[in-house]
Design an enzyme around this catalytic site. Structure first.
Site, short mmCIF file in Angstrom:
data_model
loop_
_atom_site.label_atom_id
_atom_site.label_comp_id
_atom_site.label_asym_id
_atom_site.label_seq_id
_atom_site.Cartn_x
_atom_site.Cartn_y
_atom_site.Cartn_z
N ARG A 160 -17.18 29.64 -28.46
CA ARG A 160 -17.34 28.74 -27.29
C ARG A 160 -16.59 27.42 -27.50
NH1 ARG A 160 -18.37 32.93 -26.20
NH2 ARG A 160 -20.34 33.86 -25.58
N SER A 193 -26.35 28.59 -21.04
CA SER A 193 -26.93 28.25 -22.35
C SER A 193 -26.54 26.84 -22.77
CB SER A 193 -26.44 29.22 -23.42
OG SER A 193 -26.87 30.51 -23.09
N GLU A 208 -23.57 23.37 -26.47
CA GLU A 208 -22.38 24.07 -25.96
C GLU A 208 -21.86 23.33 -24.72
OE1 GLU A 208 -22.95 28.36 -25.40
OE2 GLU A 208 -21.76 28.24 -23.57
C1 LIG Z 1 -25.84 30.50 -14.54
C2 LIG Z 1 -24.78 30.27 -15.60
C3 LIG Z 1 -24.48 31.28 -16.48
C4 LIG Z 1 -23.50 31.09 -17.48
N1 LIG Z 1 -23.21 32.13 -18.31
C5 LIG Z 1 -22.27 31.96 -19.25
C6 LIG Z 1 -21.93 33.04 -20.15
O1 LIG Z 1 -22.46 34.13 -20.06
N2 LIG Z 1 -20.98 32.80 -21.08
C7 LIG Z 1 -20.34 31.61 -21.20
O2 LIG Z 1 -19.48 31.47 -22.07
N3 LIG Z 1 -20.64 30.57 -20.37
C8 LIG Z 1 -21.57 30.73 -19.42
N4 LIG Z 1 -21.88 29.68 -18.58
C9 LIG Z 1 -21.20 28.39 -18.75
C10 LIG Z 1 -19.93 28.25 -17.91
O3 LIG Z 1 -19.96 29.13 -16.82
C11 LIG Z 1 -18.67 28.50 -18.71
O4 LIG Z 1 -18.57 27.63 -19.81
C12 LIG Z 1 -17.41 28.33 -17.84
O5 LIG Z 1 -16.31 28.82 -18.52
C13 LIG Z 1 -17.17 26.88 -17.46
O6 LIG Z 1 -16.13 26.85 -16.50
P1 LIG Z 1 -16.02 25.63 -15.47
O7 LIG Z 1 -14.73 25.75 -14.75
O8 LIG Z 1 -17.23 25.55 -14.63
O9 LIG Z 1 -15.99 24.42 -16.50
P2 LIG Z 1 -16.39 22.89 -16.31
O10 LIG Z 1 -17.84 22.71 -16.52
O11 LIG Z 1 -15.82 22.34 -15.06
O12 LIG Z 1 -15.61 22.28 -17.57
C14 LIG Z 1 -15.97 22.69 -18.87
C15 LIG Z 1 -15.00 22.02 -19.86
O13 LIG Z 1 -13.69 22.51 -19.63
C16 LIG Z 1 -12.81 21.43 -19.32
N5 LIG Z 1 -11.84 21.91 -18.35
C17 LIG Z 1 -12.07 22.53 -17.16
N6 LIG Z 1 -10.89 22.85 -16.58
C18 LIG Z 1 -9.92 22.40 -17.41
C19 LIG Z 1 -8.49 22.39 -17.35
N7 LIG Z 1 -7.82 22.93 -16.34
N8 LIG Z 1 -7.82 21.82 -18.38
C20 LIG Z 1 -8.47 21.26 -19.43
N9 LIG Z 1 -9.80 21.24 -19.54
C21 LIG Z 1 -10.52 21.80 -18.54
C22 LIG Z 1 -13.70 20.32 -18.78
O14 LIG Z 1 -13.09 19.06 -18.91
C23 LIG Z 1 -14.91 20.50 -19.69
O15 LIG Z 1 -14.67 19.94 -20.95
C24 LIG Z 1 -22.83 29.85 -17.57
C25 LIG Z 1 -23.14 28.82 -16.67
C26 LIG Z 1 -24.10 29.03 -15.68
C27 LIG Z 1 -24.40 27.94 -14.72
#
Ligand SMILES: Cc1cc2nc3c(=O)[nH]c(=O)nc-3n(C[C@H](O)[C@H](O)[C@H](O)COP(=O)(O)OP(=O)(O)OC[C@H]3O[C@@H](n4cnc5c(N)ncnc54)[C@H](O)[C@@H]3O)c2cc1C
Length: 290
Positions: free
Chosen positions: A167, A214, A284
């Protein structure tokens, strides 16, 4: 700051983080920018760096806990960077593309490898940065390389250079993921759709309240949700933040939770785990502080 509109045409002011993050918590972002092209993004970043204005790239906000007050920096949303191309068994995806659309596109093109990620909310940029994963899958298994805006240049980092860990990844502070290449393998569309439905089924027990998934990373083989369940954290509530009754590794927003409520609950859990089990938990989720 009022020159931002000069560098990025699409700007929104005073946007609530409740509408920008999946846990629906936080104060307001003074500026949310939506660059339309790589050149607009480059010019915007050059301006922000020159003026020493902080910025944060927000994907879907599904792993970000935003601050309660006003975030005075600039939020960058890459929603326009949502292109998807397929060539043989490779897919090129823009960072702002949702993971759901990427998986759908892969399956439509009979390409296997991403279906295990079905149901993970987020964007390609967020998933690559977080090395998102589930079951035995993680993004690192399918990423071939990533285009990153680093300082003034767009550089291509091969998989190994992304330094993926559990992660986590090795992108530098300030790096902006523009797009990523995925190396997949040929698959049978019907089988892939069937597996996707199975994966959705496995995720059914996730909490229905808003959350960030998580909160803590797995620790040396310890499944944190199991540990927290055994320690009877389910249902423990601080203000509007509660440890989910369905999944002890997830904190949910059951009312009008504040960022401070979530942080207090996290600190309480960490303290008890350390004192009672001698385990140091690591978050995380990402914190966007003002
Ligand atoms: C109900 C639920 C279930 C989930 N299940 C899982 C799971 O099974 N496995 C898992 O790994 N995660 C899970 N997650 C967490 C989340 O979905 C993941 O971490 C996902 O990849 C985050 O993507 P995001 O675009 O929403 O990131 P954001 O929250 O918008 O950003 C996360 C990080 O990435 C950075 N970031 C985003 N875009 C860029 C970019 N273009 N360039 C540089 N940095 C960037 C942000 O600055 C931040 O540091 C879950 C979340 C929820 C709400």
């Amino acid at each position: 700051m009022n020159r931002i509109r000069y560098y990025c045409k699409n700007v929104q002011k005073n946007v609530s983080f409740k509408n920008l993050t999946s846990i629906k918590i936080g104060g307001k972002a003074k500026y949310v920018t939506f660059p339309n092209s790589e050149s607009e993004l480059k010019n915007l970043i050059a301006y922000l760096n020159k003026r020493k204005i902080k910025y944060y790239v927000l994907g879907n906000g599904s792993n970000t806990l935003a601050c309660d007050g006003k975030y005075k920096g600039v939020i960058i949303k890459l929603s326009s960077f949502n292109s998807l191309y397929c060539h043989k068994n490779f897919i090129h995806a823009g960072a702002g593309c949702t993971l759901a659309n990427l998986i759908k596109f892969a399956i439509t093109n009979s390409l296997a490898g991403l279906e295990e990620a079905s149901g993970i909310p987020g964007t390609v940029g967020g998933a690559v940065k977080m090395n998102a994963g589930a079951f035995n899958f993680e993004m690192a298994k399918v990423v071939r390389g990533v285009y990153v805006l680093r300082e003034d240049n767009i550089v291509y980092l091969k998989n190994k250079e992304c330094k993926f860990g559990y992660r986590s990844s090795g992108f530098l502070d300030g790096d902006i993921i523009i797009s990523a290449d995925f190396k997949l393998s040929g698959g049978d569309q019907k089988e892939l759709l069937k597996r996707q439905q199975e994966v959705f089924g496995l995720r059914k027990s996730l909490p229905k309240y808003p959350s960030l998934g998580s909160v803590f990373k797995r620790q040396n083989g310890i499944i944190v949700s199991k540990l927290l369940d055994e320690m009877k954290f389910k249902g423990v509530t601080f203000g509007g933040a509660m440890v989910s009754k369905e999944h002890a590794g997830i904190i949910v927003n059951v009312g009008d939770a504040t960022s401070e409520d979530v942080k207090d609950l996290i600190n309480y859990i960490k303290k008890r785990c350390f004192l009672e089990k001698n385990i140091i938990l690591e978050e995380e989720i990402k914190f966007l502080d003002n």
